[in-house]
Design an enzyme around this catalytic site. Structure first.
Site, PDB file in Angstrom:
ATOM      1  N   GLU A  72       0.805  -1.220   0.000  1.00 32.79           N
ATOM      2  CA  GLU A  72       0.000   0.000   0.000  1.00 32.79           C
ATOM      3  C   GLU A  72       0.839   1.272   0.000  1.00 32.79           C
ATOM      4  O   GLU A  72       0.747   2.091   0.919  1.00 32.79           O
ATOM      5  CB  GLU A  72      -0.949   0.021   1.200  1.00 32.79           C
ATOM      6  CG  GLU A  72      -1.904  -1.157   1.237  1.00 32.79           C
ATOM      7  CD  GLU A  72      -2.995  -1.005   2.300  1.00 32.79           C
ATOM      8  OE1 GLU A  72      -2.947  -0.039   3.079  1.00 32.79           O
ATOM      9  OE2 GLU A  72      -3.879  -1.871   2.340  1.00 32.79           O
ATOM     10  N   GLU A  96      -5.149  -8.592   0.988  1.00 31.21           N
ATOM     11  CA  GLU A  96      -5.756  -8.249   2.279  1.00 31.21           C
ATOM     12  C   GLU A  96      -7.231  -7.979   2.081  1.00 31.21           C
ATOM     13  O   GLU A  96      -7.623  -7.266   1.154  1.00 31.21           O
ATOM     14  CB  GLU A  96      -5.174  -6.955   2.889  1.00 31.21           C
ATOM     15  CG  GLU A  96      -3.833  -7.077   3.509  1.00 31.21           C
ATOM     16  CD  GLU A  96      -3.377  -5.771   4.178  1.00 31.21           C
ATOM     17  OE1 GLU A  96      -4.237  -4.972   4.603  1.00 31.21           O
ATOM     18  OE2 GLU A  96      -2.155  -5.584   4.262  1.00 31.21           O
TER      19      GLU A  96
HETATM   20  C1  FCB Z   1      -4.295  -2.051   5.684  1.00 35.31           C
HETATM   21  C2  FCB Z   1      -2.865  -2.316   6.141  1.00 35.31           C
HETATM   22  C3  FCB Z   1      -2.762  -3.376   7.206  1.00 35.31           C
HETATM   23  C4  FCB Z   1      -3.885  -3.282   8.209  1.00 35.31           C
HETATM   24  C5  FCB Z   1      -5.217  -3.221   7.527  1.00 35.31           C
HETATM   25  C6  FCB Z   1      -6.398  -3.182   8.477  1.00 35.31           C
HETATM   26  O1  FCB Z   1      -4.392  -0.781   5.128  1.00 35.31           O
HETATM   27  O2  FCB Z   1      -2.085  -2.726   5.043  1.00 35.31           O
HETATM   28  O3  FCB Z   1      -1.500  -3.262   7.792  1.00 35.31           O
HETATM   29  O4  FCB Z   1      -3.665  -2.237   9.065  1.00 35.31           O
HETATM   30  O5  FCB Z   1      -5.253  -2.081   6.701  1.00 35.31           O
END
Ligand code: FCB
Length: 460
Positions: A181, A363
């Protein structure tokens, strides 16, 4: 990609097209170094920018720090055993740069490298594929003192970090991602002041974006050279950027947020260009030949997705937008994040069209403020509802042609959730921070069953 969009496909969806996931679809869980490892002053680890940031009063809820976190540095064997019980096929984790290079460059720290050696070996012997991310926000503090990502040299230091990891783990690890990210840590760190290094300066922000892109391209070259059979990717958060109101100004603001949030990294890395709307802002940092150095072939795109993001017009904003909360009537998770699986499906379809790469969802998950019963158990039905709706949206995207090859839940464990500290829990396994006891929640059992059902179908 126009992520300023309305759902492009409307229900009802043809159920006959669901469950089209590939037999080799990867089911995994994700974590990151600073959020789980702890052992901040052990084994020769250097300091990261988060160690110092957490010590600034008022930065993190309850004054929490990642000093101990989930103590994964000492408990990794048990955590791998838990993953094995869940039946996950892959584990995505990040390497703490200051653990292996305490000063960010120069002399490696053998004890740190050995920790990742043991972790990788233990994953492989449990039949779990390691997916290594080289950077999940914990820059060595020593490099911040040398200018951090605003300094062009940081790209070369990152390439050296990549070389060290590749040369020490690349015989066993084949899946590597460069950054997690990048738009979040540059925007929050160099424009909003919410994350370290907590500056708000246009020149540094645009320089940081460019140098991270350059670092990505240089590291991809290093990984290709050093890792036989490497499968390389980059991890981007992709979410629709929506106007909070319906005025032309709010819509223009949402388009600028879309540029910074969704495209400032993915476009140069995978298409070789900066989005038009920010190209002139990048020109001070971008030298001849840089876009070719950034635009290196990758094998897959990692997408992190939770909720849509919102912008509103603000004439005082140098970026052309102000960050906004979701509208009051949005459906939300217990920590206030909007729930909108349609947006997820559309992001997968859009990203597939725009970049033409296989996608792994690296994620996705739901945060909560949860209490356990006396035995440590958590009946997290809301998380199960979230995961099940989002996995269904993924199946819909696949049914409509998106090449999605894997899904990683964020997160294996409750952990240090940045500014929210330990107050927001994202784990499918509960961590009792007083005892470090791990207890799988109902969602862990649900996820294990989901994986087993897919495996059974795939091998039938
Ligand atoms: C994302 C991050 C991760 C975590 C999630 C909830 O943006 O990459 O580290 O904090 O959110």
């Amino acid at each position: 990609m126009t992520l300023v969009n309305d759902p492009k496909i409307s229900p009802p969806y043809p159920t006959a097209t669901l469950d089209r996931m590939r037999p080799d679809f990867v089911w995994g869980v994700s974590t990151s170094s600073y959020q789980i490892e702890g052992a901040a002053q052990e084994g020769g680890r250097g300091q990261s920018i988060w160690d110092l940031f957490c010590r600034q009063p008022g930065r993190i809820a309850n004054g929490d720090t990642g000093d101990v976190a989930c103590d994964h540095y000492h408990r990794y064997r048990g955590d791998v055993a838990l993953m094995r019980e869940l039946g996950v096929g892959a584990y995505r984790f990040s390497i703490s740069w200051p653990r292996i290079l305490p000063a960010g460059k120069g002399k490696p720290n053998e004890a740190g490298i050995e920790f990742y050696d043991r972790l990788v070996d233990s994953l492989l012997s449990a039949g779990i594929e390691p997916w290594v991310c080289l950077y999940h926000w914990d820059l060595p503090q020593a490099l911040q003192e040398a200018g951090g990502w605003a300094n062009r040299d940081c790209a070369g230091w990152f390439a050296d970090h990549a070389r060290l990891v590749a040369s020490r783990l690349g015989d066993r690890v084949k899946r590597f991602a460069t950054f997690n990210e990048p738009s979040v840590f540059t925007l929050f760190g160099y424009a909003f002041g919410w994350h370290p290094p907590a500056v708000d300066d246009a020149a540094s922000h645009h320089a940081a974006i460019h140098h991270v892109n350059l670092a990505h391209g240089m590291a991809i070259d290093v990984l290709r050279d050093y890792v036989i059979g490497a499968s390389l990717g980059a991890i981007h958060n992709m979410q629709p950027a929506r106007p909070v109101g319906s005025t032309p100004e709010d819509r223009a603001a949402a388009r600028m947020l879309d540029c910074y949030w969704n495209r400032a990294f993915a476009d140069p890395q995978m298409l070789g260009v900066y989005p038009d709307a920010i190209a002139s802002r990048m020109s001070a940092a971008c030298r001849d030949g840089d876009l070719e150095r950034i635009h290196r072939p990758v094998d897959w795109l990692g997408i992190n997705h939770y909720s849509p993001v919102y912008a509103r017009a603000d004439s005082a904003s140098r970026l052309g937008f102000a960050w906004s909360d979701a509208p009051a009537d949005a459906k939300r998770s217990p920590i206030g994040w909007q729930i909108d699986p349609d947006a997820f499906r559309n992001v997968l379809l859009d990203a597939c069209d725009r970049y033409g790469l296989p996608i792994y969802v690296t994620e996705n998950g739901a945060g909560a403020v949860e209490l356990a019963d006396a035995s440590g158990a958590v009946d997290d039905r809301e998380r199960i509802d979230y995961l099940s709706a989002y996995i269904q949206a993924l199946e819909e995207a696949v049914a409509f042609g998106a090449d999605v090859r894997g899904y990683f839940v964020w997160s294996l464990l409750d952990n240090f959730e940045w500014g929210a500290g330990y107050s927001n829990r994202f784990g499918i396994v509960r961590v009792d921070y007083a005892t470090q006891a791990r207890t799988p929640k109902a969602s862990a059992r649900w996820y294990a069953a989901r994986i087993a059902a897919h495996r059974a179908k795939a091998t039938a």
